[in-house]
Design a protein around this motif. Sequence first.
Motif, PDB file in Angstrom:
ATOM      1  N   GLY A   1       1.451  -1.312   0.052  1.00 55.68           N
ATOM      2  CA  GLY A   1       0.090  -0.169  -0.196  1.00 55.68           C
ATOM      3  C   GLY A   1       0.490   1.280  -0.019  1.00 55.68           C
ATOM      4  N   CYS A   2       0.238   2.529  -0.082  1.00 56.29           N
ATOM      5  CA  CYS A   2       1.019   2.993   0.073  1.00 56.29           C
ATOM      6  C   CYS A   2       0.324   4.061   1.123  1.00 56.29           C
ATOM      7  CB  CYS A   2       1.313   4.422  -1.409  1.00 56.29           C
ATOM      8  SG  CYS A   2       2.557   5.324  -1.512  1.00 56.29           S
ATOM      9  N   LYS A   3       1.183   5.464   1.703  1.00 57.79           N
ATOM     10  CA  LYS A   3       0.137   6.358   2.340  1.00 57.79           C
ATOM     11  C   LYS A   3       0.367   7.755   1.315  1.00 57.79           C
ATOM     12  CE  LYS A   3       2.098   5.853   6.934  1.00 57.79           C
ATOM     13  NZ  LYS A   3       3.021   5.970   8.230  1.00 57.79           N
ATOM     14  N   VAL A   4       0.950   7.931   0.053  1.00 55.67           N
ATOM     15  CA  VAL A   4       0.749   9.774  -0.201  1.00 55.67           C
ATOM     16  C   VAL A   4      -0.997   9.956  -0.705  1.00 55.67           C
ATOM     17  CG1 VAL A   4       1.603  10.225  -2.360  1.00 55.67           C
ATOM     18  CG2 VAL A   4       3.354   9.354  -0.963  1.00 55.67           C
ATOM     19  N   GLY A   5      -1.211   8.405  -1.368  1.00 53.69           N
ATOM     20  CA  GLY A   5      -2.884   8.801  -1.613  1.00 53.69           C
ATOM     21  C   GLY A   5      -3.255   9.247  -3.555  1.00 53.69           C
ATOM     22  N   CYS A   6      -2.299   9.356  -3.908  1.00 54.81           N
ATOM     23  CA  CYS A   6      -2.352   9.832  -5.587  1.00 54.81           C
ATOM     24  C   CYS A   6      -3.693  10.246  -5.957  1.00 54.81           C
ATOM     25  CB  CYS A   6      -1.169   9.870  -5.747  1.00 54.81           C
ATOM     26  SG  CYS A   6       0.000  10.382  -5.649  1.00 54.81           S
ATOM     27  N   ALA A   7      -4.457  10.696  -6.866  1.00 55.22           N
ATOM     28  CA  ALA A   7      -6.386  10.888  -7.194  1.00 55.22           C
ATOM     29  C   ALA A   7      -5.479   9.395  -7.696  1.00 55.22           C
ATOM     30  CB  ALA A   7      -6.121  12.107  -7.408  1.00 55.22           C
ATOM     31  N   PHE A   8      -4.897   9.497  -8.824  1.00 56.99           N
ATOM     32  CA  PHE A   8      -4.870   8.186  -9.805  1.00 56.99           C
ATOM     33  C   PHE A   8      -3.793   7.556 -10.047  1.00 56.99           C
ATOM     34  CE2 PHE A   8      -0.909  10.945  -9.688  1.00 56.99           C
ATOM     35  CZ  PHE A   8      -0.081  10.362  -9.265  1.00 56.99           C
ATOM     36  N   CYS A   9      -3.613   6.652  -8.655  1.00 53.05           N
ATOM     37  CA  CYS A   9      -3.203   5.543  -8.518  1.00 53.05           C
ATOM     38  C   CYS A   9      -4.345   4.711  -7.462  1.00 53.05           C
ATOM     39  CB  CYS A   9      -1.770   5.785  -7.510  1.00 53.05           C
ATOM     40  SG  CYS A   9      -1.089   4.622  -7.070  1.00 53.05           S
ATOM     41  N   TYR A  10      -4.188   3.347  -8.553  1.00 57.64           N
ATOM     42  CA  TYR A  10      -4.687   2.322  -7.580  1.00 57.64           C
ATOM     43  C   TYR A  10      -4.064   1.757  -6.010  1.00 57.64           C
ATOM     44  CZ  TYR A  10      -7.904  -0.810  -9.346  1.00 57.64           C
ATOM     45  OH  TYR A  10      -8.777  -1.310  -9.953  1.00 57.64           O
ATOM     46  N   THR A  11      -2.538   1.859  -6.559  1.00 61.45           N
ATOM     47  CA  THR A  11      -2.313   1.622  -5.267  1.00 61.45           C
ATOM     48  C   THR A  11      -2.580   1.993  -4.059  1.00 61.45           C
ATOM     49  OG1 THR A  11       0.207   0.971  -6.363  1.00 61.45           O
ATOM     50  CG2 THR A  11      -0.281   0.970  -3.411  1.00 61.45           C
ATOM     51  N   ALA A  12      -2.969   3.176  -3.598  1.00 61.80           N
ATOM     52  CA  ALA A  12      -3.511   4.342  -2.947  1.00 61.80           C
ATOM     53  C   ALA A  12      -4.881   3.460  -2.983  1.00 61.80           C
ATOM     54  CB  ALA A  12      -3.743   5.409  -3.478  1.00 61.80           C
ATOM     55  N   LYS A  13      -5.580   3.640  -3.847  1.00 62.73           N
ATOM     56  CA  LYS A  13      -6.628   2.921  -2.761  1.00 62.73           C
ATOM     57  C   LYS A  13      -7.198   2.099  -2.466  1.00 62.73           C
ATOM     58  CE  LYS A  13      -9.925   1.991  -6.337  1.00 62.73           C
ATOM     59  NZ  LYS A  13     -10.753   1.756  -7.275  1.00 62.73           N
TER      60      LYS A  13
ATOM     61  N   MET B   1       4.904  -1.350  -5.426  1.00 55.65           N
ATOM     62  CA  MET B   1       3.556  -0.663  -4.749  1.00 55.65           C
ATOM     63  C   MET B   1       4.449   0.363  -4.038  1.00 55.65           C
ATOM     64  SD  MET B   1       1.330  -3.953  -4.317  1.00 55.65           S
ATOM     65  CE  MET B   1      -0.114  -3.106  -3.300  1.00 55.65           C
ATOM     66  N   GLY B   2       3.803   1.652  -3.095  1.00 52.80           N
ATOM     67  CA  GLY B   2       4.481   1.908  -1.866  1.00 52.80           C
ATOM     68  C   GLY B   2       5.412   3.506  -2.291  1.00 52.80           C
ATOM     69  N   GLU B   3       6.043   4.065  -2.052  1.00 46.52           N
ATOM     70  CA  GLU B   3       6.891   5.164  -1.975  1.00 46.52           C
ATOM     71  C   GLU B   3       7.998   4.455  -1.793  1.00 46.52           C
ATOM     72  OE1 GLU B   3       7.114   8.457  -2.889  1.00 46.52           O
ATOM     73  OE2 GLU B   3       9.089   8.367  -2.366  1.00 46.52           O
ATOM     74  N   PRO B   4       8.623   4.524  -2.141  1.00 42.94           N
ATOM     75  CA  PRO B   4      10.242   3.990  -0.977  1.00 42.94           C
ATOM     76  C   PRO B   4      10.890   4.620  -0.689  1.00 42.94           C
ATOM     77  CG  PRO B   4      10.165   4.362  -3.594  1.00 42.94           C
ATOM     78  CD  PRO B   4       8.815   4.600  -3.375  1.00 42.94           C
TER      79      PRO B   4
ATOM     80  N   THR C   1      10.360   8.303  -7.161  1.00 44.63           N
ATOM     81  CA  THR C   1       9.414   8.851  -6.005  1.00 44.63           C
ATOM     82  C   THR C   1       8.315  10.327  -5.862  1.00 44.63           C
ATOM     83  OG1 THR C   1      10.077  10.462  -3.786  1.00 44.63           O
ATOM     84  CG2 THR C   1      11.516  10.618  -5.914  1.00 44.63           C
ATOM     85  N   SER C   2       7.292  10.530  -5.121  1.00 40.74           N
ATOM     86  CA  SER C   2       6.503  11.408  -5.402  1.00 40.74           C
ATOM     87  C   SER C   2       6.650  12.415  -5.232  1.00 40.74           C
ATOM     88  CB  SER C   2       4.998  10.771  -4.804  1.00 40.74           C
ATOM     89  OG  SER C   2       6.044  10.749  -3.521  1.00 40.74           O
ATOM     90  N   GLY C   3       7.871  12.847  -4.559  1.00 37.02           N
ATOM     91  CA  GLY C   3       8.942  14.296  -4.579  1.00 37.02           C
ATOM     92  C   GLY C   3       8.496  14.768  -2.806  1.00 37.02           C
TER      93      GLY C   3
HETATM   94 FE1  SF4 Z   1       1.166   8.018  -5.065  1.00 38.43          FE
HETATM   95 FE2  SF4 Z   1       3.292   6.635  -5.718  1.00 38.43          FE
HETATM   96 FE3  SF4 Z   1       1.832   6.107  -3.305  1.00 38.43          FE
HETATM   97 FE4  SF4 Z   1       0.635   5.602  -5.891  1.00 38.43          FE
HETATM   98  S1  SF4 Z   1       2.623   4.574  -5.163  1.00 38.43           S
HETATM   99  S2  SF4 Z   1       0.010   6.453  -4.232  1.00 38.43           S
HETATM  100  S3  SF4 Z   1       1.841   7.270  -7.049  1.00 38.43           S
HETATM  101  S4  SF4 Z   1       3.073   7.706  -4.550  1.00 38.43           S
END
Ligand code: SF4
Length: 357
Positions: A120-132, A170-173, A204-206
């Motif tokens: 999973g991922c905490k960043v929660g990007c609007a377009f990303c499946y992992t975030a869901k 998956m995930g934000e390294p 990275t998402s920055g």
């Molecule tokens: Fe955003 Fe990347 Fe996390 Fe997806 S995996 S929510 S794109 S930071």
Amino acid sequence: MMKKNIYDYALKELQNTISPAFRAKQIYQWLYIHYADTFSEMLNLPKDLREELDNTYTIKNLEIMRVQTSKDGSKKYLFRTKDGLSFESVLIKMRDKKYAPDGQVIESEKWTFCLSSQIGCKVGCAFCYTAKGGFERNLSRGEIVEQVVQLKRDNAIAPEKRVNIVYMGMGEPLNNMENVVNAIRILSELDGLSISPRRQTISTSGIAPKIIELGKLKLGVQLAISLHAVDNTLRSKLIPMNKAYNIESVIQAVKSFPVDERKRVMFEYLVIKNINDDLQSAKKLLKLLDGIKAKVNLILFNPHEGSEFQRPDPHQVKAFADFLIARGLLCTIRESKGIDIDAACGQLREKELEKIS
Ligand code: SF4
Ligand code: SAH
């Protein structure tokens, strides 16, 4: 006592606990060159050491639950961890053509492994499946390393065959930086997999301060920035974290990052129909990257069920790329590898979860 994951250990760490120290090198070769998955097959080790290792460490910590093969040869793996969670890795096979001086075409296969760094991922990007799917936990360094071993073993990839690693699963390294950095070091060990950090790319998402921190480590690792937008209002909608680390702060951080002579920082730009696919955006992008040794990678948005965004028109993407290229910026359009198997990471897991629930 809980057994420990053998892939969690750098060679030096094993050498500190196993005597004589040369045994650690032998173990490394079994794990990373012969892809051994039991201690009992490590026949050049004394029997009592093999038994001791077996009582102390585990080798197989990830189970392959499902493999999907795309028409283009890419494969997507769904792994299950010991604590019953699942995540995925993708193996991308590309044909590389080289022309010999006599005009002969030399074709070879190139492998890229797309690894996950978190479940999973905490960043929660609007377009990303992992975030869901929300965030479950970080992957351990051993779980990151084992993805590579299992992909090599399962595809009978020779140990000396070069592979590239991208942390784009998956995930934000950079939200799991310590484990990712240690995994990079273990993967690059010369007595093991020997994958140079130069052939490993962190995407990275920055997270600006973490980019600076990573740069200071001088690992030689490659950097990819998921930019996706050129103005802060839109970027904050796509990547909520942009409110904390805006475009300017990310660019500033990138400028501090040590880049290899022959390499560039990659900027990933997810092209979404009618959202960021116009030439005005291309123009702003060009200006933004001025003074950076950059390469732009345009990714066509891959729609998934319930997503509010649409796939862009390929002609529009081509025009976007041509605009940048004509003005001297290196730009590629990412081929939709594995599109028929939902290779945009997170999608396979999502389907599996739907089936289970
Ligand atoms: Fe955003 Fe990347 Fe996390 Fe997806 S995996 S929510 S794109 S930071
Ligand atoms: N968290 C890191 C790395 C994992 S995401 C990051 O965001 O950079 C890896 C890449 O997959 C990102 O560039 C992201 O933009 C892309 N991605 C996510 N969802 C996608 C989708 N629906 N279609 C195409 N690419 C997608």
